[in-house]
Design an enzyme around this catalytic site. Structure first.
Site, PDB file in Angstrom:
ATOM      1  CG  ASN A  86      62.567-119.790 -36.295  1.00 26.39           C
ATOM      2  OD1 ASN A  86      62.661-120.942 -35.916  1.00 26.39           O
ATOM      3  ND2 ASN A  86      63.404-119.273 -37.166  1.00 26.39           N
ATOM      4  CE1 TYR A 119      68.397-127.521 -41.608  1.00 27.36           C
ATOM      5  CE2 TYR A 119      66.427-127.510 -42.980  1.00 27.36           C
ATOM      6  CZ  TYR A 119      67.038-127.765 -41.769  1.00 27.36           C
ATOM      7  OH  TYR A 119      66.308-128.277 -40.730  1.00 27.36           O
ATOM      8  CD  GLU A 128      68.929-129.326 -38.177  1.00 27.71           C
ATOM      9  OE1 GLU A 128      67.990-128.592 -38.467  1.00 27.71           O
ATOM     10  OE2 GLU A 128      69.379-129.451 -37.004  1.00 27.71           O
ATOM     11  CE1 TYR A 130      70.795-125.358 -40.369  1.00 29.00           C
ATOM     12  CE2 TYR A 130      72.049-127.026 -39.186  1.00 29.00           C
ATOM     13  CZ  TYR A 130      70.906-126.252 -39.333  1.00 29.00           C
ATOM     14  OH  TYR A 130      69.885-126.390 -38.419  1.00 29.00           O
ATOM     15  CD  GLU A 220      66.473-120.615 -39.302  1.00 29.92           C
ATOM     16  OE1 GLU A 220      66.076-120.691 -38.128  1.00 29.92           O
ATOM     17  OE2 GLU A 220      67.302-121.391 -39.811  1.00 29.92           O
TER      18      GLU A 220
END
Length: 338
Positions: A86, A119, A128, A130, A220
């Site tokens: 990741n 982000y 959080e 996006y 990502e």
């Protein structure tokens, strides 16, 4: 209230742990003004944050070969292989806000679990968020609670919310919401008017916090491989919508009814019902200085003058919200087959 699926939950735990470390190091920092002499390209392959050529950057991975090269101005490039479990990285600003950004470049997700998104985080409340512009084999909003749609910057975005319970965050282990805008028409270049997403989230009852952490245009990858070469800057770059603003002429074999709905001091809702066809194009003629704020249940392009609506899989009934801008007249509409 729905959580994200099991595998992405593991992914977000890793990502959020990295985000928490990054913010702990830099939350009090500010972006430096561009220096008189541009900084040289810099390769980043280990967890770090900082500034480069006047832009904030962040890079985090938990293993593997992912690297990011910081280039001129707001440009960065990245590549990663399957040895990386990741990773996430990007360029932007150490403090988020109601800004409009333009980005462009190449993003190569393939059939992989990866995405390209604006982000960031807020505090008070801890959120959080996006704005997902492109993604590979996995839609990062899967499993989230659907809250509607918003049309802005030449495309339609699904609005969703998910909750993380006792998970790592920029403020340690916490329970917090994730707000999503996921673009239905994927792209790798364009303008993001983030204020429009903020407003759409607020109309859906999703309110960001009053204190901003960082905001980056990030790439990502999770158990995948791919590459990106992205340049970000502040300010609008025009409408990147590939669909024409004006619909094709002709009445076709469909009809549309127009109904005035909710009304406020500065804006009002109008709903439309199409009959006679399932593949339709509705031409909406606004009046005076009226401009589009949002829409639902259709793919809508254009923001003033003539606005075009097409089906997006949510049936033949849709609606728009128009700012009055001094004109309270209900728009008119005509229908043609697509």
């Amino acid at each position: 209230m729905n959580d994200t699926p099991t595998r992405p939950r593991r992914r977000r735990i890793r990502l959020l742990f990295g985000a928490a470390c990054a913010v702990a190091l830099t939350v009090s920092g500010t972006v430096l003004a561009p220096s008189a002499h541009a900084e040289a390209d810099r390769q980043v392959c280990s967890n770090s944050t900082g500034s480069h050529n006047g832009y904030y950057f962040s890079f985090w991975k938990d293993s593997g070969d992912a690297c990011m090269v910081l280039r001129e101005n707001g440009r960065y490039s990245s590549s990663w292989g399957r040895s990386t479990n990741n990773w996430v990285g990007g360029k932007g600003w150490s403090t988020g806000g109601r800004r409009t950004i333009t980005y462009s470049g190449n993003y190569n997700p393939g059939n992989n679990n990866t995405y390209l998104a604006l982000y960031g985080w807020t505090r008070n409340s801890l959120i959080e968020y996006y704005v997902v512009e492109n993604f590979g084999s996995y839609n990062p909003s899967s499993g989230a609670q659907r809250m509607g749609t918003v049309t802005t910057d030449g495309g339609t975005y699904d609005i969703l919310r998910s909750q993380r319970v006792n998970q790592p965050s920029i403020d340690g282990t916490a329970t917090f919401y994730q707000f999503w805008s996921v673009r239905q028409q994927k792209r790798s270049s364009g303008t993001i008017t983030f204020g429009n997403h903020m407003d759409a989230w607020a109309r859906a009852g999703l309110n960001l916090g009053s204190s901003w952490a960082y905001q980056v245009m990030g790439t990502e990858g999770y158990q995948s491989q791919g590459s990106s070469d992205i340049t970000v800057s502040e300010g609008g770059g025009g409408n990147p919508n590939p669909n024409p603003t004006n619909p094709p002429p002709g009445n076709g074999n469909c009809s549309v009814s127009v109904t005035r709905a909710e009304d406020w001091n500065d804006r009002f809702n109008t709903t439309f019902s199409v009959s006679g066809a399932s593949n339709w194009v509705v031409s909406i003629r606004t009046n005076g200085g009226q401009s589009l704020q949002s829409s639902w249940n259709a793919s809508v392009s254009g923001s003033s003058g003539t606005i075009t609506a097409r089906p997006n899989g949510n049936g033949n009934n849709f609606g728009i919200t128009l700012y009055k801008n001094g004109n309270n007249t209900t728009p008119t509409a005509s229908c043609s087959t697509g």
